[in-house]
Design an enzyme around this catalytic site. Structure first.
Site, short mmCIF file in Angstrom:
data_model
loop_
_atom_site.label_atom_id
_atom_site.label_comp_id
_atom_site.label_asym_id
_atom_site.label_seq_id
_atom_site.Cartn_x
_atom_site.Cartn_y
_atom_site.Cartn_z
CE LYS A 1 -4.63 0.58 0.37
NZ LYS A 1 -5.59 -0.28 -0.36
CB THR B 1 -3.26 -3.43 -0.70
OG1 THR B 1 -4.50 -3.07 -1.30
CG2 THR B 1 -2.43 -4.26 -1.67
CG HIS C 1 21.68 26.69 -14.45
ND1 HIS C 1 22.97 26.48 -14.03
CD2 HIS C 1 21.32 25.56 -15.11
CE1 HIS C 1 23.37 25.27 -14.42
NE2 HIS C 1 22.39 24.69 -15.07
#
EC number: 1.7.3.3
Lengths: 292, 292, 292, 292
Positions: C22, C67, C257
């Site tokens: 899960k 699950t 940058h």
């Protein structure tokens, strides 16, 4: 730049595995040699590996390729080089950096390709107008020597759902934390991520991708699914059947739960009609399917 | 819970415009009365307006509808009520809350509809298996009395691009901060957001949406575009032409810049072939097109 | 459920590496035994490994843990079990599933911890009111037998910037695609991701995390940086110095940058004052620093 | 470019409200006149309003300011102009475009400011090294004539939570879809968005922002909350009390639900200890608090 006085003496340390390069370089190439233009759009990452210990340990940049140069090179080589699949372009890029960088011995190129279809006008795809599609094509080309390559291709953002022909039963039921009832009829949905590796030999990467993309969807439809795991396996088996070029395939399949909303409390039946689309948590299955 | 001693006395304050409700309610409805199932998926927000001063100013919740109840109601009413367009469902929801909430006098329902197409198997759309599409349908239904409604419908996530037949020239050039050169040939791309309002009378919202969705794409292809603004206007005019139900239409169109990468530095030509897809900044145009 | 008639016979396939469990289980635990409450918030993923071939290949779910049960267990064990670090909680979870699942032999638990600080009132942290912080703590606990564990801890969302004391010079300059000029003065910024492994023995994971978090920031400030690579190494060395518990540490450091905007075209100087914060592409450095 | 033959004649259409400009211009300004550098980072959108009908309706761009010029101008004017608050910089930008654009009569500037704090070294904030914070400052400056301005300032990404001293009771209970039980003890959390308007006169926008930011947090802690609505009002009243410059303030407060997980099923008590942090759906409250 002074060090704190009471700081302990620095331990001896050394550089382990490392790489560097440029990420999220967004490139579009337009082929306009006929009136029927073609476009390909990639987000590219290139990373180089090699002997970069001096830069890390002594701050000595001698012979390093700047990441800005990596960007320039991706656009520069795309001009003459990116005429076939992104995977072939990746090979060219990695080979180039191994040849160019005095300290570079290998590296990898990863890409996400954003897919565009021609806009339909009067039932025809337009010559030069396109509309973005949802699924994405991915890939990774890696080399340790700039000459031999390991290629992986993939699919992302493929969201499929079926409204019947799936269930979840016969699992471990007598367990303290198990409260979920069995079912033989439910919604099943997944946001499929796939990636696959190739057997040796020539590969038409574009053609294979199309076959895998269609096969995954077709297999998703063609069986009663007792579990996402079984569907994962059947999709992998079908891909291996249709694509002899592929040696093995991996799936990452979240189980996007659609929970029947409890309408009984309001005196209403809910025969698999009204669902809460639950964003989290989700069951998550990962697995490779290989040739036996 | 004590107040800081030296705090100044609280000023007199009153509640201004306010609303409350439930957001991101994710609803799927499956129509399964034949073997050819149909699905619709909405993310819904419902907000109520009315006399909520006591709750805000005195902490008195008497007669307030809980937002949990709003959620239950959305799922509950979807069972028997959401049989046509999301806009009609929105009317039903807002009317319900005005009828139910002793303090509620109006409100609005907003939705995003996620679009699904049938998976193709052997050239046929499958009966019960679907794949998610990229564009999204949106809408908002508002009422001040629970009986008359102002409806707005829309489109999001429609990303279109053309590789020729667009330019940008004749703008203000002699200006201190202007460095961009004119062009009569470029890539043009936009991530179109549209929304539109309706004339009085019956409307088939689903049918209109499909017509607008196709017309925007078609008009995008059918002219040389001297600016995104002109294309915006022509798309609006075409929609008003094809959809007499619509009174006016709004577009929000970012100009997704594709910058020709400077390859001259490397001795390479770039005849509109190699582009940097710039994520930011982007030109952003907003405008309404109305009947004259 | 019938198979297309002309489909080729299915190849023999077998299951390779796989796991399931899960993901995105969002858990908050409140310790309220005194008036000064404490909170910890985790997003947890648990995955189990073991003999799941029957489920994948034959659709036989016998003895599989659902699950949904994994989710229940995470919340259930948190009640009595999650009293120390998330890493210790992870060990308990993985051990539990190996003990409970007839087919489970190992697994891993991954977490992201969202960090909260007490709201300051009158210079004091409040007893029961908190405000979310930006950096996140991560970790992963893995086991092949449910008894011995490999623990990795980490940091995400740590965005640091310095306005001087960094440069980039002496790299490969005479190369076709290299156009970037050298500099000894620039802005340097990175969105640091770190993760580290431990030596054998007892570890106070919470204490170590705090030390690493502070040390990374301090080292970032304390030297002239000739490259992000060198800073990466020095940060790693400093962490190894301050934390004998740590065996090696990895950094993923994008070079965010900041490009000096060209103001000369408008007759203005730009002495490292006005920058375009470029979202892409970015240089990306990955590296491990290890004990020599 | 030809029109489909059977297409209906185009209706007469005209341009309604519209604007255009540049969005997501990412600007950092560094003040380096002493060794203790200062930085401010903004994401800026500028939009211009005026007479743009010719561009939309006839494709005539004469006298239009290019959006590329808008970008150049933002960076260019930041050099000498952005010395105080972002709001004052916004006024300068909008005034500039009204002065410069022959067709521009008004416009607005919107910003998000990303906040940075000095990295702490030995208990001191470092001179030139910074770490990003989570909350964001927002604002909008609008003008119809380039001379008088309406300013709105705001806060985003302020996530607060309290573990006690809140409840929800006495609401409408006898209603078909109402199943939620009353409570006088719960977790309360919100991801606060605020914005406020000003009275006439000089304003120190930076100072006011800091006061509002602290006051919202303080008021969140200082009372038993019978509803998020009441807390919204009290926070607004406190801000109006502490900031005479502010005329009214708006809050958008999602109720980030923390649901007590049902542990009874496993024989465990849950006295407000173990919560599921539910990402959706959430109650959503919007309201203005004004001077009476």
């Amino acid at each position: 730049m002074t060090q704190t006085q009471n700081a302990p003496a620095r331990v001896n340390a050394r550089l382990g595995y490392n790489n560097y390069g440029k990420a999220e370089v967004n490139l579009m190439k337009v082929k306009r040699d006929t009136e029927r233009h073609e476009i390909r759009e990639l987000q590219v990452r290139v990373a180089m590996t090699g002997d970069f210990a001096a830069a890390h340990e002594q701050g000595d940049n001698t012979d390093l390729i700047a990441t800005d140069t990596v960007r320039n090179t991706i656009y520069g080589l795309a001009k003459e080089g990116f005429n076939g699949s992104p995977e072939e372009f990746g090979k060219e890029l990695v080979a180039h950096f191994v040849k160019t960088g005095p300290r570079v011995t290998g590296g990898f190129m990863e890409f996400t390709e954003y897919l565009w279809e021609r806009i339909q006008v009067g039932g025809q795809g337009h010559d030069h107008s396109f509309v973005r599609q949802m699924p994405q094509r991915t890939g990774r080309v890696e080399s340790e020597d700039g000459q031999t390559f390991k290629v992986t291709s993939g699919i992302e953002n493929l969201y499929v759902l079926k409204t019947t022909e799936s269930g979840w039963a016969n699992y471990l039921l007598n367990e303290r934390f198990t409260t979920l009832p069995e079912t033989h009829e439910r919604l099943m949905a997944s946001y499929v991520t796939a990636k696959w590796e190739y057997n040796e030999g020539e590969v038409d990467y574009d053609a294979v991708w199309g076959r895998v993309y269609r096969q995954i969807q077709e297999t998703f439809t063609d069986h009663y699914s007792p579990s996402l795991q079984n569907t994962l396996f059947l999709m992998g088996q079908a891909v291996l059947t249709m694509c002899p070029e592929i040696s093995r395939i991996y799936f990452r399949m979240p189980n996007k739960h659609h929970l029947q909303y409890n309408l009984q409390r309001f005196g209403l039946e809910n025969n698999l009609e009204i669902f809460h689309v639950d964003p989290e948590p989700y069951g998550l299955m990962e697995g490779w399917v290989e040739r036996a």
